[in-house]
Write a protein that holds these residues in place. Structure first.
Motif, PDB file in Angstrom:
ATOM      1  N   ASP A   1       0.804  -1.225   0.000  1.00 24.25           N
ATOM      2  CA  ASP A   1       0.000   0.000   0.000  1.00 24.25           C
ATOM      3  C   ASP A   1       0.836   1.275   0.000  1.00 24.25           C
ATOM      4  OD1 ASP A   1      -2.271  -1.555   0.113  1.00 24.25           O
ATOM      5  OD2 ASP A   1      -2.582  -1.268   2.265  1.00 24.25           O
TER       6      ASP A   1
ATOM      7  N   PRO B   1       1.006   8.326   3.842  1.00 24.18           N
ATOM      8  CA  PRO B   1      -0.097   8.226   2.888  1.00 24.18           C
ATOM      9  C   PRO B   1       0.000   6.933   2.069  1.00 24.18           C
ATOM     10  CG  PRO B   1       1.106  10.308   2.625  1.00 24.18           C
ATOM     11  CD  PRO B   1       1.910   9.423   3.524  1.00 24.18           C
ATOM     12  N   THR B   2      -1.137   6.330   1.817  1.00 20.07           N
ATOM     13  CA  THR B   2      -1.200   5.116   0.996  1.00 20.07           C
ATOM     14  C   THR B   2      -1.123   5.478  -0.483  1.00 20.07           C
ATOM     15  OG1 THR B   2      -3.606   5.251   0.872  1.00 20.07           O
ATOM     16  CG2 THR B   2      -2.673   3.933   2.690  1.00 20.07           C
TER      17      THR B   2
ATOM     18  N   GLU C   1      -3.455   4.911  -2.547  1.00 18.66           N
ATOM     19  CA  GLU C   1      -4.760   5.521  -2.827  1.00 18.66           C
ATOM     20  C   GLU C   1      -4.773   6.993  -2.449  1.00 18.66           C
ATOM     21  OE1 GLU C   1      -7.888   3.236  -1.022  1.00 18.66           O
ATOM     22  OE2 GLU C   1      -7.566   1.526  -2.342  1.00 18.66           O
ATOM     23  N   ALA C   2      -4.068   7.356  -1.398  1.00 18.28           N
ATOM     24  CA  ALA C   2      -3.986   8.766  -0.999  1.00 18.28           C
ATOM     25  C   ALA C   2      -3.284   9.578  -2.093  1.00 18.28           C
ATOM     26  CB  ALA C   2      -3.238   8.897   0.324  1.00 18.28           C
TER      27      ALA C   2
ATOM     28  N   LYS D   1      -5.403  10.394  -5.122  1.00 19.55           N
ATOM     29  CA  LYS D   1      -6.378  11.489  -4.992  1.00 19.55           C
ATOM     30  C   LYS D   1      -5.817  12.817  -5.515  1.00 19.55           C
ATOM     31  CE  LYS D   1      -8.568   9.779  -0.740  1.00 19.55           C
ATOM     32  NZ  LYS D   1      -8.816  10.142   0.686  1.00 19.55           N
TER      33      LYS D   1
ATOM     34  N   ASP E   1     -12.286   8.772  15.079  1.00 14.64           N
ATOM     35  CA  ASP E   1     -11.204   8.921  14.103  1.00 14.64           C
ATOM     36  C   ASP E   1     -10.248  10.041  14.480  1.00 14.64           C
ATOM     37  OD1 ASP E   1     -12.200   6.892  12.450  1.00 14.64           O
ATOM     38  OD2 ASP E   1     -13.470   8.293  11.334  1.00 14.64           O
TER      39      ASP E   1
ATOM     40  N   ALA F   1      -6.696  14.484   6.543  1.00 10.71           N
ATOM     41  CA  ALA F   1      -6.362  13.064   6.378  1.00 10.71           C
ATOM     42  C   ALA F   1      -6.817  12.351   7.646  1.00 10.71           C
ATOM     43  CB  ALA F   1      -4.865  12.876   6.176  1.00 10.71           C
ATOM     44  N   ARG F   2      -7.336  11.160   7.465  1.00 13.75           N
ATOM     45  CA  ARG F   2      -7.783  10.332   8.584  1.00 13.75           C
ATOM     46  C   ARG F   2      -6.754   9.237   8.811  1.00 13.75           C
ATOM     47  NH1 ARG F   2     -10.848   5.609   8.891  1.00 13.75           N
ATOM     48  NH2 ARG F   2     -11.026   5.597   6.632  1.00 13.75           N
TER      49      ARG F   2
ATOM     50  N   THR G   1      -5.927   5.722   9.377  1.00 11.94           N
ATOM     51  CA  THR G   1      -6.647   4.464   9.164  1.00 11.94           C
ATOM     52  C   THR G   1      -6.033   3.314   9.944  1.00 11.94           C
ATOM     53  OG1 THR G   1      -5.365   4.028   7.160  1.00 11.94           O
ATOM     54  CG2 THR G   1      -7.478   5.166   6.884  1.00 11.94           C
TER      55      THR G   1
ATOM     56  N   ASP H   1      -5.110   8.423   4.958  1.00  8.25           N
ATOM     57  CA  ASP H   1      -5.830   8.218   3.713  1.00  8.25           C
ATOM     58  C   ASP H   1      -5.733   9.370   2.713  1.00  8.25           C
ATOM     59  OD1 ASP H   1      -7.482  10.087   4.923  1.00  8.25           O
ATOM     60  OD2 ASP H   1      -9.297   8.863   4.824  1.00  8.25           O
ATOM     61  N   SER H   2      -4.953  10.391   3.039  1.00 12.28           N
ATOM     62  CA  SER H   2      -4.772  11.527   2.124  1.00 12.28           C
ATOM     63  C   SER H   2      -3.369  12.093   2.285  1.00 12.28           C
ATOM     64  CB  SER H   2      -5.784  12.645   2.415  1.00 12.28           C
ATOM     65  OG  SER H   2      -7.098  12.205   2.176  1.00 12.28           O
TER      66      SER H   2
END
Length: 193
Positions: free
Chosen positions: A58, A86-87, A89-90, A93, A158, A169-170, A172, A187-188
């Motif tokens: 990830d 950040p992943t 997926e982040a 974005k 969270d 950003a959260r 996770t 996540d961001s």
């Protein structure tokens, strides 16, 4: 009668605050797995930040960016560091082409600033962050390695980070302990001014 109403209001407010603290504590405890799986790989406390990150499916974009910025040796050093990671997926974005542009050699300074904006000097696990949030009456400000500011708060259960541009950003997966610090998966991508 007014006294009774005020006492009742105070009691309700006290219970709400206590329940909020309990919820935050439950979230913190949930994030405290000794060797959590991240990106399909066990994150071992005996490894440093880089040696764990390279095994996470990830975080391939983050690892490539860290290499392009020349930060590998820094994040392999003794530290301790707190990394908000950040992943992939982040990074997805971000506007199309942003990552490709940032990893070009001529943009190394900008890439380094963004990456070091995700790093705190010192070890701040979820408990330490939550303590600062409580002390700050709902928010806590942290100075990052880039010299800029991140603001942490809770939203329900969270842990939320707000960057200087107002983005959030959260966390996770929190409390991913390393030999030289702790990682919190986010996540961001966070952006400094």
């Amino acid at each position: 009668m007014k006294k009774v109403c005020l006492l009742l209001l105070f009691a309700v407010a006290s219970i709400a605050i206590a329940n909020g603290s309990a919820s935050a504590q439950m979230q913190i405890n949930k994030m405290d797995d000794p060797n959590p799986m991240v990106g399909g790989a066990a994150m071992l406390r005996s490894r440093d930040i880089i040696d764990n990150a390279v095994n996470s499916a990830d975080h391939t974009t983050l690892v490539a960016a860290v290499k392009a910025a020349g930060l590998v040796e820094t994040l392999k050093s003794k530290g301790p560091f707190t990394v908000f990671a950040p992943t992939n997926e982040a990074f997805d974005k971000l506007p199309v082409g942003t990552v490709e542009t940032l990893i070009k050699p001529e943009n190394k300074e900008m890439l380094t600033k963004i990456l070091t904006y995700h790093v705190l000097a010192g070890k701040f696990d979820s408990q330490a962050i939550a303590k600062r949030i409580r002390k700050g009456h709902g928010t806590a400000k942290f100075t990052t390695v880039s010299g800029d500011t991140l603001t942490a708060s809770m939203s329900g259960n969270d842990l939320i980070l707000r960057d200087e541009k107002g983005g959030t950003a959260r966390v996770t997966t929190g409390n991913v302990y390393q030999s030289n610090g702790v990682i919190h998966v986010v996540d961001s991508v966070l952006l400094p001014n």
